[in-house]
Design an enzyme around this catalytic site. Structure first.
Site, PDB file in Angstrom:
ATOM      1  N   HIS A  25       5.809   3.229   9.159  1.00  0.00           N
ATOM      2  CA  HIS A  25       5.879   2.124   8.199  1.00  0.00           C
ATOM      3  C   HIS A  25       6.076   0.804   8.943  1.00  0.00           C
ATOM      4  O   HIS A  25       5.573  -0.239   8.508  1.00  0.00           O
ATOM      5  CB  HIS A  25       7.020   2.382   7.211  1.00  0.00           C
ATOM      6  CG  HIS A  25       7.118   1.373   6.118  1.00  0.00           C
ATOM      7  ND1 HIS A  25       6.096   1.130   5.223  1.00  0.00           N
ATOM      8  CD2 HIS A  25       8.114   0.518   5.769  1.00  0.00           C
ATOM      9  CE1 HIS A  25       6.462   0.182   4.380  1.00  0.00           C
ATOM     10  NE2 HIS A  25       7.681  -0.209   4.687  1.00  0.00           N
ATOM     11  N   SER A  65       2.446  -4.592   0.104  1.00  0.00           N
ATOM     12  CA  SER A  65       3.461  -4.353   1.140  1.00  0.00           C
ATOM     13  C   SER A  65       3.539  -5.464   2.173  1.00  0.00           C
ATOM     14  O   SER A  65       2.576  -5.739   2.856  1.00  0.00           O
ATOM     15  CB  SER A  65       3.140  -3.060   1.905  1.00  0.00           C
ATOM     16  OG  SER A  65       3.236  -1.959   1.078  1.00  0.00           O
ATOM     17  N   HIS A  96      10.110  -5.196  -1.241  1.00  0.00           N
ATOM     18  CA  HIS A  96       9.316  -5.696  -2.363  1.00  0.00           C
ATOM     19  C   HIS A  96      10.205  -6.579  -3.230  1.00  0.00           C
ATOM     20  O   HIS A  96      11.196  -6.110  -3.775  1.00  0.00           O
ATOM     21  CB  HIS A  96       8.752  -4.534  -3.193  1.00  0.00           C
ATOM     22  CG  HIS A  96       7.675  -3.794  -2.464  1.00  0.00           C
ATOM     23  ND1 HIS A  96       6.588  -3.251  -3.091  1.00  0.00           N
ATOM     24  CD2 HIS A  96       7.513  -3.536  -1.153  1.00  0.00           C
ATOM     25  CE1 HIS A  96       5.805  -2.669  -2.195  1.00  0.00           C
ATOM     26  NE2 HIS A  96       6.347  -2.825  -1.013  1.00  0.00           N
ATOM     27  N   HIS A 147       4.915   1.614  -7.400  1.00  0.00           N
ATOM     28  CA  HIS A 147       4.022   2.659  -6.891  1.00  0.00           C
ATOM     29  C   HIS A 147       4.279   3.970  -7.625  1.00  0.00           C
ATOM     30  O   HIS A 147       5.409   4.255  -8.014  1.00  0.00           O
ATOM     31  CB  HIS A 147       4.265   2.896  -5.388  1.00  0.00           C
ATOM     32  CG  HIS A 147       3.953   1.722  -4.522  1.00  0.00           C
ATOM     33  ND1 HIS A 147       4.871   0.724  -4.292  1.00  0.00           N
ATOM     34  CD2 HIS A 147       2.840   1.387  -3.834  1.00  0.00           C
ATOM     35  CE1 HIS A 147       4.316  -0.185  -3.486  1.00  0.00           C
ATOM     36  NE2 HIS A 147       3.086   0.191  -3.208  1.00  0.00           N
ATOM     37  N   TYR A 165       4.270   6.884  -6.237  1.00  0.00           N
ATOM     38  CA  TYR A 165       5.086   7.786  -5.406  1.00  0.00           C
ATOM     39  C   TYR A 165       6.580   7.575  -5.606  1.00  0.00           C
ATOM     40  O   TYR A 165       7.393   8.415  -5.236  1.00  0.00           O
ATOM     41  CB  TYR A 165       4.716   7.677  -3.917  1.00  0.00           C
ATOM     42  CG  TYR A 165       4.994   6.335  -3.270  1.00  0.00           C
ATOM     43  CD1 TYR A 165       6.295   5.895  -3.016  1.00  0.00           C
ATOM     44  CD2 TYR A 165       3.947   5.503  -2.885  1.00  0.00           C
ATOM     45  CE1 TYR A 165       6.544   4.665  -2.421  1.00  0.00           C
ATOM     46  CE2 TYR A 165       4.179   4.283  -2.290  1.00  0.00           C
ATOM     47  CZ  TYR A 165       5.481   3.872  -2.066  1.00  0.00           C
ATOM     48  OH  TYR A 165       5.726   2.651  -1.480  1.00  0.00           O
ATOM     49  N   GLU A 166       6.955   6.440  -6.192  1.00  0.00           N
ATOM     50  CA  GLU A 166       8.381   6.210  -6.446  1.00  0.00           C
ATOM     51  C   GLU A 166       8.912   7.136  -7.533  1.00  0.00           C
ATOM     52  O   GLU A 166      10.126   7.232  -7.723  1.00  0.00           O
ATOM     53  CB  GLU A 166       8.604   4.751  -6.883  1.00  0.00           C
ATOM     54  CG  GLU A 166       8.298   3.726  -5.805  1.00  0.00           C
ATOM     55  CD  GLU A 166       8.323   2.315  -6.378  1.00  0.00           C
ATOM     56  OE1 GLU A 166       9.372   1.904  -6.905  1.00  0.00           O
ATOM     57  OE2 GLU A 166       7.287   1.634  -6.323  1.00  0.00           O
ATOM     58  N   ASN A 169      -3.345   0.031  10.053  1.00  0.00           N
ATOM     59  CA  ASN A 169      -3.236   1.087  11.073  1.00  0.00           C
ATOM     60  C   ASN A 169      -4.483   1.951  10.986  1.00  0.00           C
ATOM     61  O   ASN A 169      -5.178   1.937   9.966  1.00  0.00           O
ATOM     62  CB  ASN A 169      -1.984   1.947  10.798  1.00  0.00           C
ATOM     63  CG  ASN A 169      -1.997   2.518   9.379  1.00  0.00           C
ATOM     64  OD1 ASN A 169      -1.686   1.822   8.411  1.00  0.00           O
ATOM     65  ND2 ASN A 169      -2.389   3.765   9.253  1.00  0.00           N
ATOM     66  N   ALA A 225      -1.999  -2.846   1.715  1.00  0.00           N
ATOM     67  CA  ALA A 225      -2.095  -2.387   3.106  1.00  0.00           C
ATOM     68  C   ALA A 225      -2.723  -1.007   3.067  1.00  0.00           C
ATOM     69  O   ALA A 225      -2.485  -0.242   2.128  1.00  0.00           O
ATOM     70  CB  ALA A 225      -0.704  -2.316   3.722  1.00  0.00           C
ATOM     71  N   MET A 276      -1.773   3.848  -0.988  1.00  0.00           N
ATOM     72  CA  MET A 276      -0.982   4.517  -2.027  1.00  0.00           C
ATOM     73  C   MET A 276      -0.787   3.642  -3.269  1.00  0.00           C
ATOM     74  O   MET A 276       0.160   3.851  -4.033  1.00  0.00           O
ATOM     75  CB  MET A 276       0.396   4.896  -1.468  1.00  0.00           C
ATOM     76  CG  MET A 276       0.355   5.744  -0.205  1.00  0.00           C
ATOM     77  SD  MET A 276       2.005   5.957   0.469  1.00  0.00           S
ATOM     78  CE  MET A 276       1.629   6.648   2.093  1.00  0.00           C
ATOM     79  N   SER A 277      -1.670   2.673  -3.451  1.00  0.00           N
ATOM     80  CA  SER A 277      -1.479   1.759  -4.586  1.00  0.00           C
ATOM     81  C   SER A 277      -2.828   1.396  -5.196  1.00  0.00           C
ATOM     82  O   SER A 277      -3.807   2.120  -5.044  1.00  0.00           O
ATOM     83  CB  SER A 277      -0.743   0.495  -4.114  1.00  0.00           C
ATOM     84  OG  SER A 277      -1.582  -0.270  -3.267  1.00  0.00           O
TER      85      SER A 277
HETATM   86  N1  HPA Z   1      -2.097   5.872   4.518  1.00  0.00           N
HETATM   87  C1  HPA Z   1      -1.669   5.594   3.278  1.00  0.00           C
HETATM   88  N2  HPA Z   1      -1.187   4.430   2.917  1.00  0.00           N
HETATM   89  C2  HPA Z   1      -1.146   3.446   3.847  1.00  0.00           C
HETATM   90  C3  HPA Z   1      -1.573   3.661   5.156  1.00  0.00           C
HETATM   91  C4  HPA Z   1      -2.082   4.941   5.518  1.00  0.00           C
HETATM   92  O1  HPA Z   1      -2.477   5.206   6.656  1.00  0.00           O
HETATM   93  N3  HPA Z   1      -1.380   2.485   5.828  1.00  0.00           N
HETATM   94  C5  HPA Z   1      -0.875   1.600   4.942  1.00  0.00           C
HETATM   95  N4  HPA Z   1      -0.723   2.183   3.725  1.00  0.00           N
END
Ligand code: HPA
Length: 275
Positions: free
Chosen positions: A250, A32, A63, A85, A87-88, A237, A115, A213-214
């Site tokens: 995001h 990401s 992307h 991903h 989730y897509e 984060n 990320a 998530m990857s």
């Molecule tokens: N959770 C899940 N996926 C993420 C996060 C998170 O806090 N930050 C960046 N990708």
């Protein structure tokens, strides 16, 4: 019985090989926002995923969905800009397609970046973290279904999926570049909703330091195919509830990725120069 997944991979690999000057030794997956931060190296060849037969095109905004092939220093590299991903709504075969393509092309080493949210209290937003291991909470595995015998065994060992030798190289590169590189275990959650604070507490109790998530499907597919793997995450984060006053966006993920992208690039270049 012929496996049509193998036929599709072989056809895609033929199309990519036709555009490569040499077999890439290393593939680097940029997560990401990192595709922008890394940029496109001079020279080399750009290969849009849309020009590879059978390749699942990324759908998430931001992307790029292309490969770049060329030398970085002495090393023939294939950069993957943008990834698929789970989730897509894609199949696990689609999510693992690029990794398997690397294996068929003859790539020996996969460097994955992503990320993530920081779960462990001593981690901060912006930290670069060497992934030491993972926990798969996706509820799915790319190896489910008939085994692709051409790539690897039915029951692959995952004891050293994040290759210890490459982790040593990453530590040495970080220290030479004076880049602070923390270490941690990555848990893959399905998303696309961020986790709840209760889920993050549960992940922490399970031993996870980072959540994203990857990456996990790619690493499983890579380990299956016998690739060596290095994983580096930008903790963009604090995970949900770690700072009870904060909300997750995001935009924050993208902003931190942009802010730390140049440092990660410097680290990646130093790692490549040591391979
Ligand atoms: N959770 C899940 N996926 C993420 C996060 C998170 O806090 N930050 C960046 N990708």
């Amino acid at each position: 019985m012929r496996d049509e997944r193998w036929d599709k991979l072989a056809k895609a690999a033929d199309a990519v090989r036709a555009r490569l000057a040499e077999t890439p030794a290393v593939a680097v997956t940029l997560g990401s926002g990192l595709s922008d931060a890394f940029g496109v190296p001079d020279g080399g060849t750009r290969i849009p995923c849309s020009e590879i037969p059978g390749f699942p095109a990324p759908t998430v905004a931001g992307h790029a969905g292309e490969f770049w092939a060329g030398r970085i220093g002495r090393v023939p590299v294939l950069l993957q800009r943008g990834r698929a991903h789970y989730y897509e709504g894609r199949s696990m075969d689609d999510v693992a397609f690029a990794t398997r393509l690397f294996a068929v092309l003859g790539v020996k080493t996969l460097i994955v970046t992503n990320a993530s949210g920081a779960i462990r209290p001593d981690l901060s937003a912006g930290d670069l973290v060497l992934i030491t291991d993972h926990i798969n909470m996706l509820g799915a595995n790319p190896l489910r279904g008939p085994n692709l015998d051409e790539l690897g065994p039915r029951f692959p060992d995952m004891s050293a999926a994040y290759t210890p030798r490459l982790r040593e190289i990453a530590r040495a590169a970080a220290s030479a570049e004076k880049v602070e590189l923390k270490e941690g275990v990555y848990v893959a959650a399905l998303g696309p909703s961020y986790e709840t604070p209760a889920e993050i507490r549960a992940f922490r109790a399970m031993g996870a330091d980072l959540v994203g998530m990857s990456t996990v499907p790619e690493v499983i597919a890579a380990a299956h195919a016998g690739l060596e793997v290095l994983g580096i995450s930008i903790a963009t984060n604090l995970a949900a509830g770690v700072n009870p006053d904060a909300m997750l966006t995001h935009d924050e993920v993208i902003e931190t990725t942009r802010r730390k992208g140049a440092e990660l690039k410097r680290l990646l270049l130093a790692i490549l120069s040591r391979l």
